[in-house]
Design a protein around this motif. Structure first.
Motif, PDB file in Angstrom:
ATOM      1  N   GLY A  13     -52.501 -41.309 -34.705  1.00 45.87           N
ATOM      2  CA  GLY A  13     -53.135 -40.111 -34.349  1.00 45.87           C
ATOM      3  C   GLY A  13     -52.159 -39.268 -33.167  1.00 45.87           C
ATOM      4  O   GLY A  13     -52.040 -38.134 -33.199  1.00 45.87           O
ATOM      5  N   GLY A  42     -52.594 -37.806 -39.160  1.00 44.59           N
ATOM      6  CA  GLY A  42     -53.897 -37.660 -39.789  1.00 44.59           C
ATOM      7  C   GLY A  42     -53.949 -36.935 -40.804  1.00 44.59           C
ATOM      8  O   GLY A  42     -54.757 -37.095 -41.908  1.00 44.59           O
ATOM      9  N   ASN A  82     -56.275 -36.062 -36.009  1.00 43.72           N
ATOM     10  CA  ASN A  82     -55.464 -37.056 -35.152  1.00 43.72           C
ATOM     11  C   ASN A  82     -56.251 -37.332 -33.973  1.00 43.72           C
ATOM     12  O   ASN A  82     -56.235 -38.495 -33.632  1.00 43.72           O
TER      13      ASN A  82
END
Length: 573
Positions: free
Chosen positions: A116, A121, A299
């Motif tokens: 993240g 992501g 994220n």
């Protein structure tokens, strides 16, 4: 706070609470209670199937569920133990013990958080759908297979963790079938199926059908089966007889004993837990986005999953991720913010503190039946029937990942699936990239000029398609070569190097090279690799805006019957 701002750490809860009022809280509270009812049997069943005590699933649903909702990037996602982890967790517990499961889960949390932080992501979306379907269906088969023991009431002292070992253990103990357990399991499964499929179809025919259908069939089966087993004293195994019940309190913080001899083997299980957690949670969040018309922060979601998986195992929990069934229930129950997920976790905590002794009477056969139903819903079985409509690479990838997941290992399956998908993609892109020689029909100036060749390239000029340039290089004209790159959308460093080699070959053979149509990414890579400078070094008009101008330049600079090496300043030797 400055560090969190630098990491772009902003939970969706902060935005959702703007304008939050009593009406929204009422909806979130009702949704949270409903989700808790759904999560209660599933959490215990997932833990038992993973080789852990039932409270491990409940602790995970409480602690990880609260953290994921409070810190996540989705408004409605519900986190907790998931069926996808059963096979992996069982394998880690079987091989390395619960202590190393805690270490692997915590390390996977660190990896998820770093994914993240580094904004990875969106990369999870690039995993091919054939790989996802293959291992999802494979996991569903393994989950169902792992429940046959309790479904039939078999007396197996210790279940192996591998496919053939499970089959062997089930076959060798088939004579220990408990008819009472089979009856309880079949009855529970019938209730779950009928409650979900049959009751809603009654509609207005039954006065309370709408309210009844909002109660999960798994809870109805759990309550009825527990009452029947308790009232009639049926000889079936229960949570109490197998695990001694569920403690009526959350566990204290504990650190596992660390052993390098076993922990050094946890690299691949840790990576597998992190990747699977990322895939499951982000796919679940995308499903939720489609239902509520929102867009999650992938994220932020990964960072929340990372924190949850790092904290939870030290309090008796197991790996956690976003869960589709509970998230969908949350949305359909009217949730408006992450508060609903936090309420779900607190409701489960209240159940543990108040009603933990009652859980000891729950029959394992009922939990097995519930997991059988979950496994069936988990798999996308229609994809097997649709396989003939897809191309061979897709079929091979999906079936191979499915079989590798079932027979060997999920890690091996995903690695093979991604490798096969990459090879297939490279082959497909290279096959779509092509070249064609322009003729007088395309440009009249080329009529009768065999000493001038003009080629147009299409697609991507990358390491898998450099043969296009090599084929042109092997059959150079005597005077001038024109390359039209207007339809080339991508050039990598290998493609740029192949063009540089073409420039040098043309130089050695006294052939003038004119390039046209360099735009966007190809123009950028040509500038950064020095290809543009190399072309302009030979002659100021070796780079043209379009192929018509390039051909006109070639014809004007190469009178028929005269060599053009002098124009280039080359000896032609």
């Amino acid at each position: 706070m400055a560090l969190l701002s630098m990491l772009h750490f902003r939970p969706r809860l902060l935005d959702s609470l703007q304008g939050y009022d009593r009406a929204r809280f009422a909806r979130d509270f009702g949704a949270g209670i409903t989700v808790a009812v759904v999560a209660l049997p599933l959490a215990m069943a997932f833990a038992i199937a993973s080789g852990l005590k039932p409270e491990a699933g409940l602790f995970t649903a409480i602690i990880a569920g609260f953290i994921i909702s409070a810190l996540g990037g989705s408004r409605v996602q519900i986190g907790g133990p998931a069926g996808a982890f059963i096979v992996i967790v069982y394998g880690i517990v079987e091989r390395y013990g619960v202590g190393n499961l805690i270490i692997a889960t915590a390390l996977s949390g660190v990896l998820l958080f770093l994914m993240g932080v580094f904004r990875l992501g969106t990369l999870v979306r690039f995993i091919p759908v054939a790989v996802i379907i293959g291992f999802t269906n494979g996991i569903a088969v393994l989950v169902a297979l792992s429940q046959i023991k309790d479904f039939l009431g078999l007396h197996v002292p210790k279940m192996p963790g591998d496919f053939f070992g499970i089959l062997g253990a089930l076959w060798s103990h088939l004579h220990t079938v408990n008819p009472w357990a089979v009856g309880v399991a079949l009855g529970s499964l019938a209730i779950v199926i009928a409650w979900q499929r049959w009751l809603p179809s009654l509609g207005p025919k039954v006065q309370f059908s709408g309210k009844l259908s909002s109660v999960p069939g798994s809870i109805v089966a759990l309550v009825l089966a527990t009452l029947v087993v308790g009232v009639f004293k049926l000889p079936v195994e229960t949570i109490g007889s197998k695990f001694g019940g569920i403690p009526a309190a959350l566990p204290a913080f504990t650190l596992p004993s660390f052993s390098w001899e076993s922990a050094r083997f946890l690299l691949m299980p840790t990576i597998t837990l992190a990747l699977l957690g990322a895939i499951e949670s982000l796919l679940c969040a995308r499903v939720a986005d489609g239902m509520i018309g929102d867009r999650h922060d992938p994220n932020q979601e990964l960072m929340a999953q990372g924190v949850a998986n790092f904290v939870t195992p030290f309090f008796g929990g197991m790996p956690a991720t976003g869960t589709i069934a509970r998230t969908v229930t949350n949305v359909k129950s009217g949730a408006t913010s992450p508060v609903a997920g936090m309420v779900h976790a607190l409701a489960l905590l209240a159940v543990i503190l108040v009603a933990a002794p009652l859980a000891g009477s729950i029959p394992l056969a009922t939990l097995a039946a519930i997991l059988m139903f979950v496994a069936w819903n988990m798999g996308e079985w229609r994809e097997f029937a649709r396989l003939p409509t897809y191309r061979m690479p897709y079929r091979v990838t999906l079936v191979a990942v499915f079989l590798l997941t079932v027979i060997f290992d999920l890690t091996v399956a995903v690695e093979f699936g991604i490798f096969a998908a990459c090879v297939t993609f490279i082959y497909r892109i290279s096959s779509l990239s092509r070249s064609e020689r322009l003729t007088a029909a395309d440009h009249p100036d080329l009529a009768g000029r065999d000493d001038i060749q003009a080629w147009r390239l299409y697609g991507a000029l990358f390491f898998g398609a450099t043969k296009l340039v090599e084929q042109i290089e092997d059959h150079l004209p005597t005077r001038t070569l024109v390359l039209d790159l207007k339809n080339v959308i991508y050039i990598d460093s290998t493609g740029a190097e192949s063009l540089e080699n073409l420039v040098h070959t043309c130089h050695k053979q006294g052939v003038r090279l004119i390039v046209s149509g360099l735009m966007n990414q190809p123009a950028d890579i040509a500038g950064r690799t020095g290809l543009t400078a190399l072309l302009q070094e030979r002659s100021a008009d070796d780079v043209q805006p379009d192929v018509a101008a390039a051909i006109a330049t070639a014809v004007a600079g190469a009178p028929e019957g005269l060599p053009d090496a002098a124009h280039m300043g080359y000896s032609g030797a």
